[in-house]
Write a protein that holds these residues in place. Structure first.
Motif, PDB file in Angstrom:
ATOM      1  N   HIS A 101       0.855  -1.184   0.000  1.00  0.00           N
ATOM      2  CA  HIS A 101       0.000   0.000   0.000  1.00  0.00           C
ATOM      3  C   HIS A 101       0.892   1.235   0.000  1.00  0.00           C
ATOM      4  N   LYS A 105      -3.001   7.735   5.331  1.00  0.00           N
ATOM      5  CA  LYS A 105      -4.248   8.387   5.710  1.00  0.00           C
ATOM      6  C   LYS A 105      -4.670   7.763   7.031  1.00  0.00           C
ATOM      7  N   GLN A 108      -7.660   5.271   7.106  1.00  0.00           N
ATOM      8  CA  GLN A 108      -7.367   3.982   6.469  1.00  0.00           C
ATOM      9  C   GLN A 108      -6.420   3.150   7.329  1.00  0.00           C
ATOM     10  N   TRP A 109      -5.423   3.792   7.881  1.00  0.00           N
ATOM     11  CA  TRP A 109      -4.483   3.063   8.710  1.00  0.00           C
ATOM     12  C   TRP A 109      -5.145   2.560   9.987  1.00  0.00           C
ATOM     13  N   LYS A 111      -8.236   1.576  10.332  1.00  0.00           N
ATOM     14  CA  LYS A 111      -9.004   0.379   9.956  1.00  0.00           C
ATOM     15  C   LYS A 111      -8.080  -0.801   9.714  1.00  0.00           C
ATOM     16  N   ARG A 112      -6.948  -0.543   9.082  1.00  0.00           N
ATOM     17  CA  ARG A 112      -6.047  -1.620   8.675  1.00  0.00           C
ATOM     18  C   ARG A 112      -5.184  -2.154   9.820  1.00  0.00           C
TER      19      ARG A 112
END
Length: 114
Positions: A101, A105, A108-109, A111-112
């Motif tokens: 990736h 952001k 996003q991070w 969530k990941r």
């Protein structure tokens, strides 16, 4: 564990490493200026991500390329170019268990990686 590729003086890389430290996420940071990229590493990235997602076309490095270099479509030639000029890839580049990736952001991070 995450592997983060970037340049330590890049603002986005600094933000991402701070974020990882704040959230106690284990990572290995590879500064591509201190530890030059191998063409094979970049080729692996290009086999997983399209060049449009990997190459930072807003960078000064990109603007300084010749028209012929900007027109390259062959992954081998692109990999060689990025290995020679590592400031061409979008940073940070993260290699994790889900793949590769680019960019940082917070949402996003979160969530990941949390």
């Amino acid at each position: 564990m995450l592997t983060i590729y970037g340049i330590k003086n890049c603002d986005t890389v600094k933000k991402s490493l701070k974020w990882l430290d704040k959230h106690s996420v284990d990572y290995q940071f590879i500064d591509v200026r201190e530890q030059p990229l191998e063409k094979e590493t970049v080729l692996d990235w290009l086999n997983e991500l399209p060049a449009e997602q990997l190459i930072n076309k807003r960078s000064t490095s990109w603007r300084n390329l010749s028209d012929d270099q900007k027109a390259l479509t062959d992954n081998n030639q692109l990999a060689e170019l990025v290995a020679e000029q590592p400031t061409l890839f979008k940073r940070p580049l993260v290699k994790d268990s889900d793949g590769i990736h680019c960019g940082f952001k917070d949402a996003q991070w979160s969530k990941r990686y949390l």
